[in-house]
Design a protein around this motif. Structure first.
Motif, short mmCIF file in Angstrom:
data_model
loop_
_atom_site.label_atom_id
_atom_site.label_comp_id
_atom_site.label_asym_id
_atom_site.label_seq_id
_atom_site.Cartn_x
_atom_site.Cartn_y
_atom_site.Cartn_z
N PRO A 286 90.29 -14.25 47.83
CA PRO A 286 89.29 -13.57 46.99
C PRO A 286 88.62 -12.42 47.73
O PRO A 286 88.37 -11.36 47.14
N GLN A 287 88.35 -12.62 49.02
CA GLN A 287 87.71 -11.55 49.78
C GLN A 287 88.69 -10.45 50.14
O GLN A 287 88.39 -9.26 50.03
N THR A 367 79.38 -8.63 45.83
CA THR A 367 78.30 -9.61 45.96
C THR A 367 77.51 -9.40 47.25
O THR A 367 76.47 -10.00 47.43
N GLU A 368 78.02 -8.55 48.12
CA GLU A 368 77.36 -8.41 49.41
C GLU A 368 76.01 -7.70 49.30
O GLU A 368 75.08 -8.00 50.00
N ARG A 370 73.76 -6.94 46.34
CA ARG A 370 73.17 -6.77 45.01
C ARG A 370 71.93 -7.62 44.86
O ARG A 370 71.65 -8.44 45.69
N PRO B 104 80.92 -15.02 51.76
CA PRO B 104 80.07 -14.01 51.11
C PRO B 104 80.35 -13.84 49.62
O PRO B 104 79.51 -13.33 48.90
N HIS B 105 81.53 -14.27 49.15
CA HIS B 105 81.85 -14.06 47.74
C HIS B 105 81.39 -15.22 46.87
O HIS B 105 81.58 -15.20 45.66
N TYR B 147 73.50 -14.93 46.62
CA TYR B 147 74.65 -14.78 47.50
C TYR B 147 74.16 -14.70 48.95
O TYR B 147 73.04 -14.24 49.19
N PRO B 148 74.98 -15.14 49.91
CA PRO B 148 74.53 -15.15 51.30
C PRO B 148 73.98 -13.80 51.76
O PRO B 148 73.02 -13.76 52.52
N GLY B 149 74.60 -12.70 51.30
CA GLY B 149 74.16 -11.39 51.73
C GLY B 149 72.72 -11.07 51.35
O GLY B 149 72.12 -10.14 51.90
N GLN B 150 72.15 -11.84 50.43
CA GLN B 150 70.77 -11.58 50.01
C GLN B 150 69.77 -12.37 50.85
O GLN B 150 68.57 -12.23 50.64
#
Lengths: 370, 254
Positions: A286-287, A367-368, A370, B104-105, B147-150
């Protein structure tokens, strides 16, 4: 208080302020994008001048001076575009030599393609559970409709042609080259030497040979090697070659994506007890595929345009139809630009659509941040 | 030897047994004759200079690294090339990484439910329930759908701890869990680990947080050049180090 001059101590923190107005708005945009310094100002003016020279002439040729009706090439006076052939020939440009009484079958295929694609490409559509099944069944439905059988008259595949042929070959290639490319990319990174050697060999061989060569081999040489009772439909052979060719490129694009995934992602999956295929399917691919979207769509677009190469093995796709009309004595010398322009338009619409969709997809999957 | 609490000194219920472990990276002899027995519910802190093999040692316990010589037995199962054994052990051993390694997704909740659903074959609703329980335990249930990035680094590492706990492991390995964090966030992660230590989890922690070692460890192991140079209770390790190498190390970090 400190005795030093640099001494500071803030009692309260500053609140946020909005950005100054001069950096936003139309004037701000123009200044930032078109006239930011003297060089870009000169380039802006020069670009406008060139467009002013070219566009009016083009419009005049294509529309104002154009001839829209007529039976033959001699009905078109020399200046201006000749579009008189359109109403007799447009069906041939689209359907090739497909029997006109069966055009409806192609039309239904195209009408069904819209939901079939939509359910594959977009989530959050109504009835999406059934929609996905429909998408999976679509290739079979389409094949039956196009080729015949189950009570429908059989249409030979050498009657396929025009843009429809490009669409069919392109779609088959696109749908199949992605999974094959994924398998090849994983194979190339496999720890098993035989799998790795096969993948590397396949990718390097296919990439190292021009597509035209492969097409010639498939059409002319292959029958010499195969026993005479084995006959593989010419169109199927072409689709296999186009798919295989795109898969090799796809594999390298996806390998690039796989290499961008940090080792820690693999390790986290392993440490939780996920197996190889689970890790790949749930975590890595997916990534990796998300990163590879621009390259994947690039390959798709290239593949789709490569379908025009079938002309050299005697299939009459949309370019084949254009050549056919250009060399037709009735139209000789009158429609050289016009026919190519129409073909270009067909391709541009599809390719531009793919490009826009990929941008949309990238945004949706981001998703990174937002 | 004075033990802190629930101390397994003398309790003979080893959960990890490492004997004569040797490992090379190419020609580099990274682990040399490691013998280590870890009792159930024991909490061990491993420290040492970089390149001393401490991370490699705990990565041998869940076979992220393969060893060439010696035996590693985890919960009665020996780690060999047998993939079934490796998978069985990985299900029971949780690991927290320096770089968090969240996916991360996926959302925080999906990160936590992924392995229970796919490895333990747990129904989704049950996995989510367990995930929320552990997210509450690490004090970030309100971030479940982000999401982890947040998240901040400290929050991400707490999610990583919760994600490991969702597999309900018997052993937790921590590989420098606070080394990649801003100073302001180290405390929140350590608090979660202290809480976990109080619950009786077997823990092996590679860290330079000596305060954490003094507070929760039953045993501190000091490694250098691929060997265990000294191991002792935290009190004796910090107050009365025996080897010169240990003394030098402590003088530089304390």
């Amino acid at each position: 208080m400190s005795k030093y001059a640099f001494h500071r101590s803030r009692a309260e923190m500053l609140p946020e302020r909005p950005a100054p107005l001069t950096s936003t708005g139309v004037i701000g945009w123009l200044r930032a994008n078109l006239f930011s310094n003297w060089l870009s100002a000169v380039l802006t003016v020069a670009s406008i001048a060139v467009l002013a020279l070219v566009i009016p002439g083009l419009i005049e040729w294509a529309f104002i001076d154009a001839t829209l009706t007529g039976e033959l090439g001699k009905d078109c006076p020399s200046e201006g575009a000749c579009w008189a052939w359109l109403d007799q020939r447009i069906t041939q440009f689209f359907y090739g030599f497909y029997p006109p009484e069966a055009y409806w079958r192609v039309n239904i295929c195209i009408a069904l393609l819209v939901p079939a694609l939509a359910y594959m490409l977009f989530d959050r559509l109504p009835y999406s559970r059934y929609g996905r099944w429909f998408s999976l069944a679509y290739p079979v439905i389409a094949a039956i409709l196009l080729v015949g059988g189950l009570g429908l008259d059989v249409v030979r595949t050498d009657q396929f042609g025009g843009f429809m042929l490009n669409l069919i070959a392109g779609l088959v290639g696109i749908v199949l080259s992605l999974p094959i490319g994924i398998v090849l990319a994983l194979g190339r990174r496999s720890r098993m030497p035989i799998v790795r050697m096969f993948s590397v060999g396949f990718i390097e061989f296919i990439r190292g040979v021009p597509l035209i060569t492969l097409l010639f081999v498939a059409i002319i040489l292959l029958p010499l090697f195969l026993p005479p009772q084995v006959t593989l439909d010419q169109l199927i052979r072409v689709m296999i070659i186009i798919t295989v060719f795109a898969s090799a490129y796809m594999a390298e694009v996806i390998r690039g994506g796989l290499q961008a995934i940090p080792q820690g992602q693999y390790e986290a999956g392993q440490a939780m007890g996920l197996g190889y295929w689970q890790s790949m399917r749930l975590i890595i691919l997916p990534q990796a595929l998300k990163i590879s979207i621009p390259g994947i769509v690039n390959t798709f677009i290239g593949l789709f345009k490569d379908t025009t190469l079938v002309i050299i093995i005697g299939l009459f796709d949309i370019l084949g139809q254009a050549r056919l009309l250009q060399t037709n004595p009735d139209w000789l010398g009158k429609v050289d630009y016009e026919t190519f322009l129409l073909a270009a338009l067909f391709f541009f619409v599809i390719c531009f659509g793919m490009s826009r969709y990929s941008l949309n997809l990238e945004k949706r999957l981001d998703t990174e941040r937002r | 030897m004075a033990e802190a609490d629930a101390a397994p000194a003398g309790a003979q219920d080893p959960i990890i047994e490492i004997n004569g472990l040797n490992k090379w990276f190419g020609q580099f002899h990274v682990l040399r004759d490691i013998d280590l027995t870890v009792e159930r519910r024991e909490r061990i802190v491993i420290c040492g200079p970089s390149g001393s093999g401490k991370s490699t040692l705990i990565r041998c316990i869940n076979r992220l690294e393969e060893h060439q010589e010696g035996t590693v037995v985890v919960d009665g199962v020996e780690l060999t090339h047998n993939l079934k054994n490796i998978d069985a052990i990985r299900r029971e051993v949780g690991m927290v990484f320096q770089q968090f390694n969240l996916f991360p997704h996926l959302t925080v909740l999906e990160n936590c439910t992924l392995a229970p659903i796919w490895v333990r074959k747990m129904p989704k609703a049950e996995a989510q329930e367990i995930a929320m329980k552990y997210l509450e335990r690490v004090k970030i249930p309100e971030q479940a759908l982000k999401y982890p990035g947040q998240l901040s680094g400290g929050q991400q590492q707490r999610v990583a701890i919760a994600r490991s706990l969702c597999m309900q492991p018997n052993i937790m390995l921590f590989d420098e869990p606070t080394s990649a964090l801003d100073p302001e966030m180290i405390k929140e992660v350590l608090e979660v680990m202290v809480d976990l230590a109080g619950s009786g989890m077997t823990m092996l922690v590679v860290t330079h947080e000596m305060g954490f070692a003094a507070q929760v460890a039953n045993r501190v192991i000091f490694m250098d050049e691929g060997q265990i140079v000294e191991q002792n209770t935290p009190e004796d390790f910090f107050n009365n180090p025996q080897s010169d190498r240990t003394k030098l190390f402590l003088s530089q970090i304390l």
